[in-house]
Design a protein around this motif. Structure first.
Motif, PDB file in Angstrom:
ATOM      1  N   SER A   1       0.845  -1.191   0.000  1.00  0.00           N
ATOM      2  CA  SER A   1       0.000   0.000   0.000  1.00  0.00           C
ATOM      3  C   SER A   1       0.882   1.242   0.000  1.00  0.00           C
ATOM      4  O   SER A   1       2.115   1.160   0.101  1.00  0.00           O
ATOM      5  CB  SER A   1      -0.898  -0.005   1.235  1.00  0.00           C
ATOM      6  OG  SER A   1      -0.105   0.094   2.412  1.00  0.00           O
TER       7      SER A   1
ATOM      8  N   TRP B   1      -0.430   1.832  11.631  1.00  0.00           N
ATOM      9  CA  TRP B   1      -1.556   2.700  11.262  1.00  0.00           C
ATOM     10  C   TRP B   1      -2.162   2.268   9.934  1.00  0.00           C
ATOM     11  O   TRP B   1      -3.393   2.221   9.778  1.00  0.00           O
ATOM     12  CB  TRP B   1      -1.074   4.139  11.170  1.00  0.00           C
ATOM     13  CG  TRP B   1      -2.059   5.055  10.518  1.00  0.00           C
ATOM     14  CD1 TRP B   1      -3.158   5.641  11.083  1.00  0.00           C
ATOM     15  CD2 TRP B   1      -2.058   5.459   9.139  1.00  0.00           C
ATOM     16  NE1 TRP B   1      -3.839   6.393  10.142  1.00  0.00           N
ATOM     17  CE2 TRP B   1      -3.184   6.300   8.940  1.00  0.00           C
ATOM     18  CE3 TRP B   1      -1.205   5.217   8.063  1.00  0.00           C
ATOM     19  CZ2 TRP B   1      -3.473   6.880   7.715  1.00  0.00           C
ATOM     20  CZ3 TRP B   1      -1.493   5.785   6.837  1.00  0.00           C
ATOM     21  CH2 TRP B   1      -2.614   6.612   6.664  1.00  0.00           C
ATOM     22  N   ASP B   2      -1.309   1.930   8.974  1.00  0.00           N
ATOM     23  CA  ASP B   2      -1.787   1.558   7.648  1.00  0.00           C
ATOM     24  C   ASP B   2      -2.592   0.262   7.701  1.00  0.00           C
ATOM     25  O   ASP B   2      -3.627   0.141   7.041  1.00  0.00           O
ATOM     26  CB  ASP B   2      -0.596   1.410   6.699  1.00  0.00           C
ATOM     27  CG  ASP B   2      -1.032   1.205   5.254  1.00  0.00           C
ATOM     28  OD1 ASP B   2      -1.584   2.147   4.668  1.00  0.00           O
ATOM     29  OD2 ASP B   2      -0.819   0.089   4.736  1.00  0.00           O
ATOM     30  N   ARG B   3      -2.136  -0.701   8.486  1.00  0.00           N
ATOM     31  CA  ARG B   3      -2.861  -1.973   8.590  1.00  0.00           C
ATOM     32  C   ARG B   3      -4.195  -1.774   9.293  1.00  0.00           C
ATOM     33  O   ARG B   3      -5.198  -2.394   8.922  1.00  0.00           O
ATOM     34  CB  ARG B   3      -2.006  -3.006   9.326  1.00  0.00           C
ATOM     35  CG  ARG B   3      -0.843  -3.496   8.467  1.00  0.00           C
ATOM     36  CD  ARG B   3       0.045  -4.458   9.208  1.00  0.00           C
ATOM     37  NE  ARG B   3       1.156  -4.898   8.365  1.00  0.00           N
ATOM     38  CZ  ARG B   3       2.187  -5.605   8.803  1.00  0.00           C
ATOM     39  NH1 ARG B   3       2.256  -5.947  10.082  1.00  0.00           N
ATOM     40  NH2 ARG B   3       3.147  -5.962   7.974  1.00  0.00           N
ATOM     41  N   GLN B   4      -4.211  -0.908  10.323  1.00  0.00           N
ATOM     42  CA  GLN B   4      -5.462  -0.623  11.008  1.00  0.00           C
ATOM     43  C   GLN B   4      -6.451   0.052  10.049  1.00  0.00           C
ATOM     44  O   GLN B   4      -7.645  -0.259  10.053  1.00  0.00           O
ATOM     45  CB  GLN B   4      -5.193   0.294  12.212  1.00  0.00           C
ATOM     46  CG  GLN B   4      -6.387   0.494  13.126  1.00  0.00           C
ATOM     47  CD  GLN B   4      -6.697  -0.732  13.956  1.00  0.00           C
ATOM     48  OE1 GLN B   4      -5.985  -1.726  13.898  1.00  0.00           O
ATOM     49  NE2 GLN B   4      -7.765  -0.674  14.725  1.00  0.00           N
ATOM     50  N   ARG B   5      -5.943   0.934   9.197  1.00  0.00           N
ATOM     51  CA  ARG B   5      -6.785   1.614   8.212  1.00  0.00           C
ATOM     52  C   ARG B   5      -7.335   0.617   7.196  1.00  0.00           C
ATOM     53  O   ARG B   5      -8.520   0.694   6.810  1.00  0.00           O
ATOM     54  CB  ARG B   5      -5.962   2.686   7.500  1.00  0.00           C
ATOM     55  CG  ARG B   5      -6.733   3.504   6.475  1.00  0.00           C
ATOM     56  CD  ARG B   5      -5.836   4.595   5.906  1.00  0.00           C
ATOM     57  NE  ARG B   5      -4.684   4.016   5.230  1.00  0.00           N
ATOM     58  CZ  ARG B   5      -4.680   3.627   3.963  1.00  0.00           C
ATOM     59  NH1 ARG B   5      -5.791   3.730   3.240  1.00  0.00           N
ATOM     60  NH2 ARG B   5      -3.592   3.136   3.409  1.00  0.00           N
ATOM     61  N   GLN B   6      -6.510  -0.341   6.773  1.00  0.00           N
ATOM     62  CA  GLN B   6      -6.963  -1.350   5.814  1.00  0.00           C
ATOM     63  C   GLN B   6      -8.044  -2.240   6.424  1.00  0.00           C
ATOM     64  O   GLN B   6      -9.012  -2.609   5.750  1.00  0.00           O
ATOM     65  CB  GLN B   6      -5.783  -2.192   5.348  1.00  0.00           C
ATOM     66  CG  GLN B   6      -4.793  -1.447   4.457  1.00  0.00           C
ATOM     67  CD  GLN B   6      -3.658  -2.347   4.005  1.00  0.00           C
ATOM     68  OE1 GLN B   6      -3.863  -3.500   3.654  1.00  0.00           O
ATOM     69  NE2 GLN B   6      -2.439  -1.825   4.007  1.00  0.00           N
TER      70      GLN B   6
ATOM     71  N   LYS C   1     -10.191  -1.417   8.816  1.00  0.00           N
ATOM     72  CA  LYS C   1     -11.433  -0.638   8.893  1.00  0.00           C
ATOM     73  C   LYS C   1     -12.078  -0.525   7.514  1.00  0.00           C
ATOM     74  O   LYS C   1     -13.300  -0.616   7.374  1.00  0.00           O
ATOM     75  CB  LYS C   1     -11.142   0.754   9.455  1.00  0.00           C
ATOM     76  CG  LYS C   1     -10.784   0.754  10.928  1.00  0.00           C
ATOM     77  CD  LYS C   1     -10.535   2.164  11.434  1.00  0.00           C
ATOM     78  CE  LYS C   1     -10.199   2.156  12.915  1.00  0.00           C
ATOM     79  NZ  LYS C   1      -9.932   3.533  13.424  1.00  0.00           N
ATOM     80  N   ARG C   2     -11.258  -0.333   6.476  1.00  0.00           N
ATOM     81  CA  ARG C   2     -11.776  -0.220   5.127  1.00  0.00           C
ATOM     82  C   ARG C   2     -12.434  -1.518   4.675  1.00  0.00           C
ATOM     83  O   ARG C   2     -13.511  -1.520   4.081  1.00  0.00           O
ATOM     84  CB  ARG C   2     -10.650   0.152   4.169  1.00  0.00           C
ATOM     85  CG  ARG C   2     -11.105   0.382   2.720  1.00  0.00           C
ATOM     86  CD  ARG C   2      -9.909   0.520   1.821  1.00  0.00           C
ATOM     87  NE  ARG C   2      -9.102  -0.702   1.846  1.00  0.00           N
ATOM     88  CZ  ARG C   2      -7.855  -0.780   1.373  1.00  0.00           C
ATOM     89  NH1 ARG C   2      -7.265   0.286   0.874  1.00  0.00           N
ATOM     90  NH2 ARG C   2      -7.206  -1.933   1.418  1.00  0.00           N
TER      91      ARG C   2
END
Length: 313
Positions: free
Chosen positions: A128, A293-298, A300-301
């Motif tokens: 990502s 942060w990026d994995r948490q965002r993915q 949630k998405r």
């Protein structure tokens, strides 16, 4: 619930700080007590492995030996132990001896970036935007950290870079390779037997009957920090903490390890860092936060996409 998570935060931080103390003890034992790193790594793996297996046997009984009934799983266990745990710890100890505990520990935190690159090469999984940025930031951190005495090719200590990168590869291997084993047999048996098998291999490869080690009470305390506090206590405290607060907050809090290692090395052993070197450390440590942060965002998405699909149907 608040106290449950608060204890989890404390345990996670406690485990990470103990890892920092363990790394500082390795540098002390290597530089001031002339201990054989090969002997130290063998003792750490065997002692921690045996105690972990005993603890697992007490809680799970004879079921912990099921992994030895499957040849494929046994081979995976050996790979996890030798190419993961043993490679990581031996190369980490070597980089500590060469560059100090702060630099060595920070280099080990390149492991998340290593995993991203491995998944791209091995499975074609495109990173990502956050993951791509973290890899670039890690490269900037390496250049600054390795060339902190002057940003020139001649100033880069290649032996430190080699051992540091190998330790990161080892972390990546033991983070990715045992996932199926852990789900089938549990954490304690796999970690314990992995340590024992890698310790036996280390004893065969690194057998050194002669040693110039200085044995005194400081050496004993240093070995205690490395073998007991830095392996058994730290690992179990960290796992219990992550179980209470979750993997993403645990990964972020684990970044206390290189910070504590650098501070202990500076306060107790006189390690020094330039501003460029400190900036390099910050860049590498920041990748942990970015990836978490990026994995948490993915996540949630993906959840939102699933909910939207369910509403449509």
């Amino acid at each position: 619930m608040k106290s449950y998570k608060l204890i989890g935060v404390f345990l996670t931080l406690f485990g990470a700080i103990l890892w920092g103390i363990s790394g500082t003890s390795v540098q002390f034992l290597s530089h001031y007590k002339h201990i054989n790193l090969e002997w130290l790594i063998t003792m750490r793996l065997l002692t921690a492995g045996v105690l972990t297996v005993i603890y697992a046997w007490y809680h799970q009984g004879s079921s912990i030996i099921k992994v030895f009934h499957n040849r494929t799983d046994l081979l995976d266990l050996l790979t996890f132990g030798v190419l993961g745990m043993a490679l990581c710890q031996y190369s980490y100890f070597q980089s500590i001896a060469l560059a100090g505990v702060g630099v060595a520990t920070v280099l080990q935190y390149l492991a998340p970036s290593m995993i991203i690159v491995y998944l791209l090469i091995r499975y074609g999984k495109r990173p990502s935007s956050g993951e791509s940025f973290s890899v670039l930031l890690a490269l900037v951190g390496i250049v600054c950290l390795m060339g902190h005495d002057g940003l020139s090719v001649e100033s880069i200590p290649y032996a430190v870079l080699l051992w540091g990168l190998l330790s990161a590869v080892g972390v990546a291997v033991y983070s990715v390779s045992p996932v199926a084993l852990l789900s089938r047999y549990g954490t304690l048996p796999i970690v314990g037997f992995g340590m024992i098998l890698s310790g036996i291999v280390a004893a065969i490869l690194f057998h050194q009957p002669h040693s110039d080690v200085v044995w005194d009470w400081e050496t004993v305390i240093g070995c205690f920090n490395v073998v007991f506090l830095g392996s058994i206590v730290s690992f179990n405290a960290y796992l219990e903490g992550v179980k209470r607060i979750g993997a993403v907050p645990g990964a972020i809090l684990s970044s206390v390890e290189p910070i504590s290692a650098a501070l202990f090395g500076w306060a107790l052993l006189g390690n020094e860092f330039t501003l460029v070197g400190i900036f390099g450390m910050i860049c590498i440590i920041a990748t942990v936060f970015i990836i978490a942060w990026d994995r948490q965002r993915q996540i949630k998405r993906d959840v939102l996409n699933k909910l939207n699909k369910e509403e449509v149907t």
